[in-house]
Design a protein around this motif. Structure first.
Motif, PDB file in Angstrom:
ATOM      1  N   TRP A  78       0.842  -1.207   0.000  1.00 45.44           N
ATOM      2  CA  TRP A  78       0.000   0.000   0.000  1.00 45.44           C
ATOM      3  C   TRP A  78       0.872   1.250   0.000  1.00 45.44           C
ATOM      4  CZ3 TRP A  78      -0.086   4.082   3.379  1.00 45.44           C
ATOM      5  CH2 TRP A  78      -1.139   4.981   3.258  1.00 45.44           C
ATOM      6  N   LEU A 102      -4.851  -1.430  -2.177  1.00 47.02           N
ATOM      7  CA  LEU A 102      -3.862  -0.750  -3.004  1.00 47.02           C
ATOM      8  C   LEU A 102      -2.539  -1.496  -2.978  1.00 47.02           C
ATOM      9  CD1 LEU A 102      -4.585   1.816  -4.541  1.00 47.02           C
ATOM     10  CD2 LEU A 102      -3.162   3.094  -2.955  1.00 47.02           C
ATOM     11  N   THR A 119      -2.063  -5.392  -7.168  1.00 49.28           N
ATOM     12  CA  THR A 119      -1.839  -5.795  -8.554  1.00 49.28           C
ATOM     13  C   THR A 119      -0.478  -5.329  -9.055  1.00 49.28           C
ATOM     14  OG1 THR A 119      -2.889  -3.761  -9.326  1.00 49.28           O
ATOM     15  CG2 THR A 119      -4.302  -5.684  -9.073  1.00 49.28           C
ATOM     16  N   ASP A 157      -7.659  -2.481  -7.407  1.00 48.95           N
ATOM     17  CA  ASP A 157      -7.074  -2.117  -6.112  1.00 48.95           C
ATOM     18  C   ASP A 157      -8.061  -1.429  -5.175  1.00 48.95           C
ATOM     19  OD1 ASP A 157      -4.742  -3.177  -7.038  1.00 48.95           O
ATOM     20  OD2 ASP A 157      -3.545  -1.358  -6.825  1.00 48.95           O
TER      21      ASP A 157
END
Length: 490
Positions: free
Chosen positions: A152, A371, A374, A402
């Motif tokens: 993240w 987040l 991917t 996300d």
């Protein structure tokens, strides 16, 4: 009142080189040079590089503290070179963007003790919408689907943080007509340098450092059928092609309407031609979306039926050329661009298949998989997860995966709000012809980058990211710049 007693005879005061004869100064300088010399002797070239780097960083910090606007110029320059630098010196170059943004804020904080800073300039609906997006991204930390908080942290920087930090600074420091003019000059020079580097790769091949990058995995996407997809010093060919097309559109519009300054017009023409050349040699099919939608946006903003009809005919002609003819098929660049118009093209079908898989997975996850789930960050931090192993191939699909449908809807709302605001200012508010042309060019460029971001992760990468932030701010402050010009000319 006796002023003679406190008067200093200038002939008795030390100045210039005489100041270093002070014993304390001499001891300090000699001691510092001795330490640096010892470091260089012990560590040789590395020590010299470290000392040189320390000197450069110190000078840079001092300059930014003295003139914070210099930090904005540095951000624009770093945006072009920071990702490519990692091919030559392995280091977390991306964090230099964070460091410069923080440095500018710290410089303004201390400057605020001496003078009152006009933070009110950052008050704008643009600041509000990007702040809401930043808040949503921050709340994604609490998403139960998140598998890695570290992912993240890395992912949110390009998605929201840079935008959130840069826009208020731009409102504060980069808000004059001269700043806009300088922005175009700097952008144009950097873009041409990018084209020249790309031409070097196209005609003479890559250097040893770039070859190492290709050997470590870059060749999978950048050497297709034995043909190099040119990437210059950008992160990849997709970013290079879109960014060069962006320059082609923006500077092309500036060149068409610049009538008074021949040298500046010649510069704009040169940058535009170099931009489109860079787009062509990149082999990036999605880059053609930039002039396609940018040109369409230009026709709308001109509010001229005749121009709109001529533009539509030209657009149809380009479509027919690529989609329904084989003219120029012997040229590898044209041949690759032509595949972008084939609805049955294999890679397009793979993308659509991946999107169908994501649709099923995200149906029960309105806030996405978190987040950084991917792409490269997913592969790095959660390599065995479903999202990390499902290619998104698109900036918007990545946002969707996300942050979920909720995040995607707001993100698209934010972008279209910004684009429509800029278009409205061009069509109904700006009266000054030169400023109208400049903001028209920026608005068309943003429309093109938005379209190209469907095919590649363009919007959140550098240099497109920093160029977009500057674009957004000038689109919003253009009515104020126009009023200042009106008052000056009154």
């Amino acid at each position: 009142m006796n002023t003679i007693k406190n008067h200093t005879n200038p002939f008795e005061a030390n100045s210039g080189s005489m100041r270093i004869t002070n014993l304390n100064t001499v001891i300090t300088v000699v001691g510092l040079l001795s330490v640096l010399g010892l470091i260089i002797i012990k560590t040789e070239v590395l020590g010299f590089a470290l000392c040189l780097g320390l000197f450069f960083v110190t000078a840079l910090v001092y300059t930014v503290f003295k003139t914070p606007k210099v930090g904005i110029y540095l951000l624009i320059i770093l945006g072009f070179f920071v990702t490519g630098a990692a091919r030559y010196v392995v280091a977390p170059w991306g964090l230099t963007i964070d460091a410069v943004l923080v440095l500018i804020y710290v410089a303004l904080f201390f400057k605020g003790f001496a003078i009152k800073l006009p933070w009110i300039k950052a008050k704008s609906s643009l600041t509000l919408v990007v702040s809401i997006w930043m808040a949503y991204v921050f709340l994604e930390l609490g998403n139960p689907e998140v598998l890695s908080r570290e992912a993240w942290f890395y992912a949110m920087r390009g998605v929201a943080l840079y935008q959130f930090l840069a826009i208020p600074l731009l409102f504060m420091l980069f808000n004059k007509q001269k700043d806009l003019d300088n922005f175009f000059i700097i952008w144009g020079i950097l873009s041409v340098i990018g084209t020249l580097k790309g031409l070097q790769q196209f005609y003479f091949g890559v250097d040893p450092f770039e070859q190492r990058w290709l050997d470590q995995g870059g060749a999978e996407t950048h050497v297709l059928f034995g043909k190099l997809r040119v990437f210059s010093f950008y992160s990849d060919a997709g970013q290079y092609g879109a960014s060069q097309a962006h320059a082609g559109v923006v500077f092309g519009i500036l060149a068409v309407f610049k009538k008074t300054n021949f040298k500046l017009r010649a510069f704009f023409i040169g940058v535009a031609m170099a931009g489109f050349l860079g787009m062509l040699i990149s082999g990036t099919r999605g880059a053609i979306a930039v002039p396609a939608l940018g040109g369409f946006m230009f026709l709308i903003l001109r509010k001229n039926i005749k121009v709109l009809v001529l533009g539509a005919i030209l657009g149809i002609g380009v479509y027919v050329f690529f989609a329904h003819t084989t003219i120029g098929q012997g040229n590898a660049e044209i041949r690759r661009m032509r595949t972008a118009f084939d609805p049955n093209e294999a890679s397009l079908q793979v993308r659509l298949a991946n999107q169908r898989k994501l649709k099923g997975y995200l149906a029960s996850r309105p806030f996405g998989g978190g987040l950084g789930a991917t792409g490269n960050w997913g592969q790095r931090f959660t390599p065995h997860s479903f999202l990390a192993n499902t290619a998104t191939d698109s900036w918007y699909v990545m946002i969707w995966a996300d942050t979920g449908a909720v995040g995607l809807v707001y993100y698209l709302f934010m972008l279209f709000f910004i684009l429509i605001s800029g278009a409205r200012n061009v069509m109904f508010k700006i009266k000054d012809n030169n400023l109208k042309v400049q903001i028209t060019a920026l608005t068309c460029g943003m429309a093109g980058i938005m379209m190209a971001s469907y095919g590649n992760g363009v919007f959140g990468q550098m240099p497109s990211g920093i160029l977009m932030y500057v674009t957004m701010v000038f689109m919003f402050i253009s009515p104020q710049l126009d009023k200042k010009k009106s008052l000056t000319n009154a």
